[in-house]
Design an enzyme around this catalytic site. Structure first.
Site, mmCIF file in Angstrom:
data_model
loop_
_atom_site.group_PDB
_atom_site.id
_atom_site.type_symbol
_atom_site.label_atom_id
_atom_site.label_comp_id
_atom_site.label_asym_id
_atom_site.label_seq_id
_atom_site.Cartn_x
_atom_site.Cartn_y
_atom_site.Cartn_z
ATOM 1 C CB ILE A 188 -4.910 6.323 3.113
ATOM 2 C CG1 ILE A 188 -4.961 5.165 2.126
ATOM 3 C CG2 ILE A 188 -4.021 6.002 4.300
ATOM 4 C CD1 ILE A 188 -3.592 4.765 1.567
ATOM 5 C CE LYS A 189 -8.791 12.144 9.761
ATOM 6 N NZ LYS A 189 -8.696 13.371 8.975
#
Ligand code: PMP
Length: 309
Positions: free
Chosen positions: A159-160
């Protein structure tokens, strides 16, 4: 006309806000809990037609959607709308130079709780950016961090997410305090994960190697581009596998890659010189291939370059 040196306007929640007025409340979950997912996209200026081309914008938007899904944020716009707002933000600032775009999606309920999922806000900032590292030609001296990379079992690096960068920050500051230019971070199993804000490739016996997507990395778009370029330009298949700390000391070449970083050589790790302390040949070659690709000099897929104007 003078080229603007900073952004005049940011896109914020459906409209444009002057740079100094682009604000959200200090008690939002975005600020309190790092509840922001984001993307960093480069735009490359082309002299010949005075246009800017956004590199792999569609792939960045796809990853933004994946981050929103994993982080329980409902997309406030369709992919096409996101694309258009991004383009409009660059146009609004009348840039005619290389830029970097930050697309942010965040939970912005006023004093929302840790688990609040809405309302979701969107900010898009396009800022001037040249090369990110002054040592992108000569190479960096790097240290392995004493901090371990966050894990898919706790704070997934896939997940950025803004909150993930606390790990990068601790590792980056530690490396600077120890006199290094930059940092390499191992995962919980002691295998190489990535840099603070970039993926890593090594070259050993002529073969490109990079940590697998299961090594607690962000699945980088530059990483994917380079795997394709190694294949197409050099007939080399990249090995995606575990890399030990000591393997880092004996590889022939090493470099970082990322949208902002592009390709930056590493010439020592923990004071061990890599490739005799000189930038490697394959590193130089793939860096050129990459820069030619992003600027459309080399049969770049049309979908990889989104024109602004
Ligand atoms: N890893 C991390 C932790 C990053 O922040 C980045 C930069 N977005 C990357 C890798 C490289 O990803 P990309 O090539 O998609 O920019």
């Amino acid at each position: 006309m003078m080229e603007p040196t900073k952004a005049q306007y940011l896109f914020l929640n459906g409209g444009f806000a002057p740079y100094d007025k682009a604000k959200i409340h200090v008690l939002t979950p975005a600020v309190k809990y790092g509840a922001t997912v984001y993307e960093g996209v480069r735009g490359y200026f082309a002299e010949e037609n005075s246009n800017i081309y956004l590199f792999r914008l569609n792939d960045h938007l796809k990853r933004l959607y994946q981050s929103m899904e994993m982080a329980w944020m409902k997309p406030p716009y369709s992919l096409d709308e996101f694309r258009q707002h991004t383009i409009d933000t660059v146009k609004k600032n009348e840039f005619h130079r290389d830029i970097h775009i930050r697309l942010m999606v965040f939970v912005q309920s006023d004093d929302g709780s840790m688990t609040s999922q809405e309302p979701v806000g969107v900010a898009i900032a396009a800022l001037p950016m040249d090369r990110s590292s002054s040592k992108s030609e000569t190479g960096l001296h790097c240290g392995v961090s004493s901090w371990r990379r966050i894990s898919d079992a706790s704070t997934p690096p896939r997940i950025k997410c803004a909150g993930n960068y606390q790990n990068s920050r601790l590792a980056g500051i530690e490396a600077t305090n120890h006199g290094y230019d930059n940092v390499l971070i191992l995962n919980e199993n002691g295998k190489l994960s990535e840099g603070a804000g970039s993926n890593v490739f090594a070259v050993r016996k002529g073969i490109p190697i990079t940590p697998a997507v299961t090594n607690n990395i962000l699945e980088g778009i530059t990483r994917d581009t380079l795997i394709q370029l190694f294949k197409e330009k050099h007939s080399l298949k990249t090995e995606e596998r575990d890399i030990d700390r000591t393997e880092l000391y004996v590889v022939d070449e090493l470099f970082y890659c990322g949208s902002a970083m592009e390709v930056v050589p590493i010439i020592s790790v923990d004071k061990h010189p890599i490739g005799g302390g000189k930038v490697g040949q394959l590193t130089q070659a793939i860096k050129k291939d990459y820069l030619d690709t992003v600027r459309g000099k080399d049969r770049t897929p049309v979908d990889w370059r989104t024109p602004v104007y």
